[in-house]
Design a protein around this motif. Structure first.
Motif, PDB file in Angstrom:
ATOM      1  N   GLU A 253      38.281  32.234  47.539  1.00 57.49           N
ATOM      2  CA  GLU A 253      37.572  30.971  47.354  1.00 57.49           C
ATOM      3  C   GLU A 253      36.099  31.231  47.028  1.00 57.49           C
ATOM      4  OE1 GLU A 253      37.388  26.715  49.649  1.00 57.49           O
ATOM      5  OE2 GLU A 253      37.137  28.517  50.866  1.00 57.49           O
ATOM      6  N   PHE A 254      35.455  32.104  47.797  1.00 52.17           N
ATOM      7  CA  PHE A 254      34.058  32.425  47.518  1.00 52.17           C
ATOM      8  C   PHE A 254      33.908  33.074  46.139  1.00 52.17           C
ATOM      9  CE2 PHE A 254      30.470  35.273  47.298  1.00 52.17           C
ATOM     10  CZ  PHE A 254      29.422  34.499  47.778  1.00 52.17           C
ATOM     11  N   ALA A 255      34.804  34.008  45.820  1.00 53.06           N
ATOM     12  CA  ALA A 255      34.732  34.681  44.528  1.00 53.06           C
ATOM     13  C   ALA A 255      34.839  33.672  43.386  1.00 53.06           C
ATOM     14  CB  ALA A 255      35.827  35.735  44.425  1.00 53.06           C
ATOM     15  N   GLY A 256      35.680  32.669  43.559  1.00 55.94           N
ATOM     16  CA  GLY A 256      35.805  31.633  42.540  1.00 55.94           C
ATOM     17  C   GLY A 256      34.547  30.815  42.395  1.00 55.94           C
ATOM     18  N   TRP A 257      33.878  30.518  43.515  1.00 56.04           N
ATOM     19  CA  TRP A 257      32.607  29.797  43.453  1.00 56.04           C
ATOM     20  C   TRP A 257      31.555  30.615  42.719  1.00 56.04           C
ATOM     21  CZ3 TRP A 257      32.472  28.393  49.370  1.00 56.04           C
ATOM     22  CH2 TRP A 257      33.309  27.300  49.591  1.00 56.04           C
ATOM     23  N   TRP A 258      31.544  31.913  42.994  1.00 48.95           N
ATOM     24  CA  TRP A 258      30.485  32.761  42.453  1.00 48.95           C
ATOM     25  C   TRP A 258      30.658  33.053  40.967  1.00 48.95           C
ATOM     26  CZ3 TRP A 258      25.972  34.193  44.504  1.00 48.95           C
ATOM     27  CH2 TRP A 258      25.227  35.142  43.819  1.00 48.95           C
ATOM     28  N   GLU A 259      31.881  33.126  40.501  1.00 50.38           N
ATOM     29  CA  GLU A 259      32.165  33.618  39.150  1.00 50.38           C
ATOM     30  C   GLU A 259      31.327  32.950  38.056  1.00 50.38           C
ATOM     31  OE1 GLU A 259      33.472  36.302  36.639  1.00 50.38           O
ATOM     32  OE2 GLU A 259      33.965  36.290  38.769  1.00 50.38           O
ATOM     33  N   PRO A 260      31.158  31.620  38.040  1.00 51.82           N
ATOM     34  CA  PRO A 260      30.371  31.008  36.956  1.00 51.82           C
ATOM     35  C   PRO A 260      28.905  31.435  36.937  1.00 51.82           C
ATOM     36  CG  PRO A 260      31.736  29.366  38.057  1.00 51.82           C
ATOM     37  CD  PRO A 260      31.777  30.591  38.904  1.00 51.82           C
ATOM     38  N   THR A 261      28.407  31.970  38.053  1.00 48.28           N
ATOM     39  CA  THR A 261      26.998  32.357  38.129  1.00 48.28           C
ATOM     40  C   THR A 261      26.803  33.870  38.050  1.00 48.28           C
ATOM     41  OG1 THR A 261      26.971  32.547  40.545  1.00 48.28           O
ATOM     42  CG2 THR A 261      26.571  30.370  39.603  1.00 48.28           C
ATOM     43  N   ARG A 262      27.889  34.600  37.787  1.00 46.05           N
ATOM     44  CA  ARG A 262      27.826  36.066  37.831  1.00 46.05           C
ATOM     45  C   ARG A 262      26.718  36.631  36.956  1.00 46.05           C
ATOM     46  NH1 ARG A 262      30.824  40.332  39.259  1.00 46.05           N
ATOM     47  NH2 ARG A 262      32.531  39.044  40.021  1.00 46.05           N
ATOM     48  N   HIS A 263      26.561  36.113  35.764  1.00 43.08           N
ATOM     49  CA  HIS A 263      25.572  36.680  34.842  1.00 43.08           C
ATOM     50  C   HIS A 263      24.171  36.157  35.123  1.00 43.08           C
ATOM     51  CE1 HIS A 263      28.756  38.649  32.683  1.00 43.08           C
ATOM     52  NE2 HIS A 263      29.387  37.497  32.495  1.00 43.08           N
TER      53      HIS A 263
ATOM     54  N   LEU B 241      33.977  43.036  42.684  1.00 42.96           N
ATOM     55  CA  LEU B 241      33.185  42.416  43.745  1.00 42.96           C
ATOM     56  C   LEU B 241      32.660  41.085  43.242  1.00 42.96           C
ATOM     57  CD1 LEU B 241      31.136  45.527  44.960  1.00 42.96           C
ATOM     58  CD2 LEU B 241      33.094  44.473  46.109  1.00 42.96           C
ATOM     59  N   PRO B 242      32.584  40.057  44.082  1.00 43.14           N
ATOM     60  CA  PRO B 242      32.915  40.082  45.500  1.00 43.14           C
ATOM     61  C   PRO B 242      34.403  40.253  45.755  1.00 43.14           C
ATOM     62  CG  PRO B 242      32.539  37.833  44.771  1.00 43.14           C
ATOM     63  CD  PRO B 242      32.172  38.713  43.620  1.00 43.14           C
ATOM     64  N   LEU B 243      34.705  40.779  46.924  1.00 42.66           N
ATOM     65  CA  LEU B 243      36.092  40.976  47.311  1.00 42.66           C
ATOM     66  C   LEU B 243      36.824  39.649  47.420  1.00 42.66           C
ATOM     67  CD1 LEU B 243      35.748  43.712  50.075  1.00 42.66           C
ATOM     68  CD2 LEU B 243      36.555  44.021  47.721  1.00 42.66           C
ATOM     69  N   ARG B 244      38.103  39.702  47.159  1.00 45.50           N
ATOM     70  CA  ARG B 244      38.975  38.529  47.271  1.00 45.50           C
ATOM     71  C   ARG B 244      39.964  38.765  48.406  1.00 45.50           C
ATOM     72  NH1 ARG B 244      37.083  39.499  42.386  1.00 45.50           N
ATOM     73  NH2 ARG B 244      36.657  37.787  40.923  1.00 45.50           N
ATOM     74  N   THR B 245      39.448  38.847  49.595  1.00 42.81           N
ATOM     75  CA  THR B 245      40.255  39.174  50.761  1.00 42.81           C
ATOM     76  C   THR B 245      41.198  38.019  51.097  1.00 42.81           C
ATOM     77  OG1 THR B 245      38.454  40.519  51.643  1.00 42.81           O
ATOM     78  CG2 THR B 245      40.168  39.849  53.196  1.00 42.81           C
ATOM     79  N   PRO B 246      42.492  38.284  51.203  1.00 42.60           N
ATOM     80  CA  PRO B 246      43.410  37.199  51.582  1.00 42.60           C
ATOM     81  C   PRO B 246      43.129  36.737  53.003  1.00 42.60           C
ATOM     82  CG  PRO B 246      44.545  39.321  51.541  1.00 42.60           C
ATOM     83  CD  PRO B 246      43.197  39.561  50.961  1.00 42.60           C
ATOM     84  N   ARG B 247      43.266  35.463  53.236  1.00 37.94           N
ATOM     85  CA  ARG B 247      42.962  34.917  54.565  1.00 37.94           C
ATOM     86  C   ARG B 247      43.872  35.517  55.625  1.00 37.94           C
ATOM     87  NH1 ARG B 247      40.310  29.307  53.252  1.00 37.94           N
ATOM     88  NH2 ARG B 247      39.910  29.235  55.483  1.00 37.94           N
TER      89      ARG B 247
END
Length: 270
Positions: free
Chosen positions: A176-186, A196-202
């Motif tokens: 979930e966090f990785a999905g939030w971050w992806e649009p701002t990666r660049h 990274l960021p890691l996509r750790t399963p809950r």
């Protein structure tokens, strides 16, 4: 050639402890981090909740992050180190944390330090604190920063030496966090690689803390106290998005963390 493929994070065994959702259950907490603000981003809510419950919380910071600027002419290392020392003290005070150790290592040089000496110093702190829980970075360094990765190794070794029965938790992120971050990666190149960021399963989490508004307010105060690092980021993200992204703190037990022979590494250009 060594195999650098990651070992997937394993779900907890069926008979393993349930996911901890209340920091009060962690007992005495020792955080071991590389730079001022690491502890606030990754564990401010945990520290505040533990202190509110009457638990002891101790923080260790390896460096003062004196190279953490894009404007070294305005912020020479000596000046930035002094300011960041005041910032982290104010940040921890907002969380109710008064026990803080600064190792005094030069920012960006953790990997150059003789590890045995640093681990001995940390082991003495671990022995004195006698923590029930130690929180730090995973082997990936959370962002891929070399200082973070090195501190992870030090903390892991110090725990093995001085408190092998203490719970060792590595900060992580979820899909979930990785999905939030992806649009701002660049826009915000915080994470070194696409892995990274890691996509750790809950299902693999050992601790998952969801911060209510009051505790998230305190986390934002702690973050804003570190103004040299945080002000511009929050302004760029916006208050609402920043609060959403940092409203959850997640950790895996060290024995279930993703492992590999090496991680991509970001080195400070001092």
């Amino acid at each position: 050639m060594s195999d650098t493929r990651p070992t997937p994070i394993r779900p907890r065994p069926r008979n393993d402890a349930r996911v901890v959702t209340e920091a009060a259950e962690l007992g005495t907490v020792l955080g071991i981090w590389a730079h001022p603000d690491d502890e606030a981003f990754l564990s401010a809510g945990l520290m505040a909740a533990a202190r509110d419950a009457g638990n002891r919380v101790v923080c260790v910071t390896a460096t003062l992050g004196e190279h953490g600027t894009d404007d070294p002419r305005h912020w020479p290392p000596e000046r930035l180190a002094a300011v960041r020392g005041h910032e982290v003290a104010a940040s921890l005070a907002a969380l109710g944390v008064s026990e803080h150790h600064i190792l005094g290592i030069t920012d960006g040089t953790c990997a150059e330090q003789p590890p045995d000496g640093v681990v001995r110093r940390l082991a003495r702190i671990v022995s004195d604190v006698a923590p029930d829980t130690i929180v730090t970075f995973g082997p990936d360094g959370f962002t891929g920063h070399e200082d973070h990765q090195t501190v992870s190794r030090w903390a892991t070794a110090a725990r093995a030496t001085a408190a092998p029965r203490a719970r060792l938790l590595y900060a992580t992120t979820t899909a979930e966090f990785a999905g939030w971050w992806e649009p701002t990666r660049h826009t915000f190149p915080v994470f070194l690689t696409d892995e990274l960021p890691l996509r750790t399963p809950r299902s693999a989490l050992a601790v998952e803390l969801s911060l209510d508004d009051a505790r998230l307010d305190r986390k934002m105060v702690a973050l804003r106290a570190q103004a040299t690092q945080i002000t511009g980021l929050i302004a760029a993200l916006g208050e609402e998005r920043a609060r959403e992204w940092w409203s959850s703190e997640t950790f895996v037990a060290a024995e279930y963390a993703e492992s590999r022979s090496s991680w991509a590494t970001w080195q400070v250009a001092a």
